[in-house]
Design an enzyme around this catalytic site. Structure first.
Site, short mmCIF file in Angstrom:
data_model
loop_
_atom_site.label_atom_id
_atom_site.label_comp_id
_atom_site.label_asym_id
_atom_site.label_seq_id
_atom_site.Cartn_x
_atom_site.Cartn_y
_atom_site.Cartn_z
N LYS A 52 4.07 -7.34 -2.25
CA LYS A 52 3.99 -5.89 -2.18
C LYS A 52 4.91 -5.52 -3.25
O LYS A 52 4.83 -4.66 -3.38
CB LYS A 52 4.84 -5.11 -0.97
N SER A 77 6.25 -0.88 7.80
CA SER A 77 6.25 -1.07 9.18
C SER A 77 7.44 -2.53 8.24
O SER A 77 8.02 -3.72 9.12
CB SER A 77 5.22 -2.13 9.67
N GLU A 203 -8.39 -10.20 8.68
CA GLU A 203 -7.73 -9.40 9.19
C GLU A 203 -7.50 -10.39 11.03
O GLU A 203 -8.06 -10.72 11.62
CB GLU A 203 -8.79 -7.71 9.67
N GLY A 207 -6.92 -6.56 15.34
CA GLY A 207 -7.33 -5.23 14.11
C GLY A 207 -8.39 -5.37 13.10
O GLY A 207 -7.84 -5.49 12.42
N ASP A 209 -10.54 -3.10 12.13
CA ASP A 209 -11.16 -2.00 11.21
C ASP A 209 -11.39 -2.35 9.98
O ASP A 209 -12.70 -1.36 9.61
CB ASP A 209 -10.03 -0.92 11.85
N SER A 303 0.30 -14.13 2.13
CA SER A 303 0.54 -12.87 1.07
C SER A 303 2.18 -12.66 1.22
O SER A 303 3.31 -11.62 0.75
CB SER A 303 0.17 -12.02 1.47
C1 LIG Z 1 1.61 -5.69 4.06
C2 LIG Z 1 1.18 -7.18 4.00
C3 LIG Z 1 -0.53 -7.18 4.15
C4 LIG Z 1 -1.41 -6.45 3.83
O1 LIG Z 1 -1.72 -5.55 3.17
P1 LIG Z 1 -3.00 -4.40 3.18
O2 LIG Z 1 -2.28 -4.02 1.11
O3 LIG Z 1 -2.09 -3.57 3.69
O4 LIG Z 1 -4.01 -4.72 2.80
C5 LIG Z 1 -0.81 -8.49 4.05
N1 LIG Z 1 0.32 -9.47 3.72
C6 LIG Z 1 1.48 -9.03 4.03
C7 LIG Z 1 2.65 -10.36 3.89
C8 LIG Z 1 2.01 -7.51 3.61
O5 LIG Z 1 3.58 -7.26 3.75
#
Ligand SMILES: *Cc1c(COP(=O)(O)O)cnc(C)c1O
Length: 318
Positions: A52, A77, A203, A207, A209, A303
């Site tokens: 992010k 969050s 997903e 969740g 969606d 991620s």
């Molecule tokens: C926010 C986040 C996601 C999901 O990302 P989106 O862009 O909202 O789909 C996945 N993994 C981690 C670790 C995140 O912080």
């Protein structure tokens, strides 16, 4: 609004000086288990512990001098909060973050640690977006949305751009999906750099969606998902992310919380890397055999890595 590979490439130029180019990790154990050649993109090793940072830094660096002076507000969050807080600190932009009272302790502490002001709210009965918009109006702040913004998702797409630049063409790319910023950005990059690559969003089962929207061909909302993948507790994709996902993504699959936990501990033990539950979505789908990957070159986005270790240890079964 259309977002294309040029936007991802320009985002990459903007963030290069501050974001880490995370490595590509491989594991003979994972390859043997899946029958595939697997390339992990470990964004748990990114600054502030998740991809992010890429989107937030890209978005904040494009604000006007006046917007930078007044400051920004974000609702999140967790990881988006830390990303905006750290980007604000690096760019000299004051950051206010609206976070749920039950946000993971590590994420709250880190957000404050980056010098942001935290405003708490009750996720069960208050609307975080409304709170952020009210703060923005009162204080002249710019709202930085977590996923449904062209600068955010173009920044997130740099993760897949780096991965495919480093690995060469892929057959499959697996990407965790919450609001779809990471997935849409990565899909744009993947389809440009490796046109034959199938891009699959993953997903939490509770969740789903995104999967439902994808199948229905229209945006579907669900109730607040109950899942340990707290970064994917979104009730729907964004308007922009959904449009881009329809255009560039090939399919969706889901994994359960039990599957996430099982493979999270597996990666700790075998690859010595700490990945948070949301960060495990794509890897869990692959390791659980939800995608036919035999003989394929598979990219997997890990991620993020911001997990409360005391909580995680409490979920370890002897
Ligand atoms: C926010 C986040 C996601 C999901 O990302 P989106 O862009 O909202 O789909 C996945 N993994 C981690 C670790 C995140 O912080």
């Amino acid at each position: 609004m259309e977002v294309d590979f040029d936007d991802v490439a320009r985002a990459h130029e903007r963030i290069k000086g501050e974001a880490h180019r995370t490595p590509v990790l491989t594991s003979a154990t994972v390859d043997a288990l899946t029958g595939a050649t697997v390339f992990f993109k470990p964004e748990n090793l990114q600054r502030m512990g998740a991809f992010k940072f890429r989107g937030a830094y890209n978005a904040l660096s494009q604000l006007s001098p006046e917007q930078k002076r007044m400051g920004v507000v974000a609702f999140s969050s967790g990881n988006h909060a830390q990303a905006v807080a750290l980007s604000g600190k690096l760019l000299g932009v004051p950051a206010t973050i609206v976070m749920p009272t039950d946000a993971p302790q590590v994420k709250l502490a880190a957000t404050r640690g980056y010098g942001a002001e935290v405003v708490s709210y009750d996720a069960s009965n208050e609307d975080r977006q409304k709170i952020a918009e009210k703060l923005a109006a009162e204080r002249g702040l710019t709202v930085i949305p977590p996923f449904d913004h062209p600068h955010i998702l173009a920044g997130q797409g740099t993760a897949a751009k780096e991965l495919i630049e480093d690995t060469g063409p892929l057959d499959i790319l697996l990407v965790p999906c919450g609001g779809g910023g990471l997935l849409s950005g990565c899909a744009i990059a993947a389809k440009h750099l490796s046109p034959g690559c199938r891009v699959i969003g993953v997903e939490p089962a509770a969740g789903d969606d995104g999967l439902r929207s994808f199948r229905a061909g229209k945006l579907v909302s669900i109730g607040l998902p109950d899942t340990i993948a707290d970064g994917a507790r979104t009730m729907s994709l964004g308007k922009l992310t959904f449009a881009l996902i329809r255009k560039h993504v090939d399919d969706f699959v889901t994994v359960t919380d039990a599957e996430i936990l099982k493979w999270m501990f597996f990666l700790w033990e075998r690859m010595k890397i700490v990945v948070e539950p949301t960060g495990m979505l794509a890897a869990s789908a692959l390791l659980e055999g939800k995608i036919s990957a035999k003989g394929k070159r598979v990219g997997v986005v890990l991620s993020g890595g911001n997990v409360d270790l005391k909580w995680a240890a409490s979920r370890l079964r002897a």
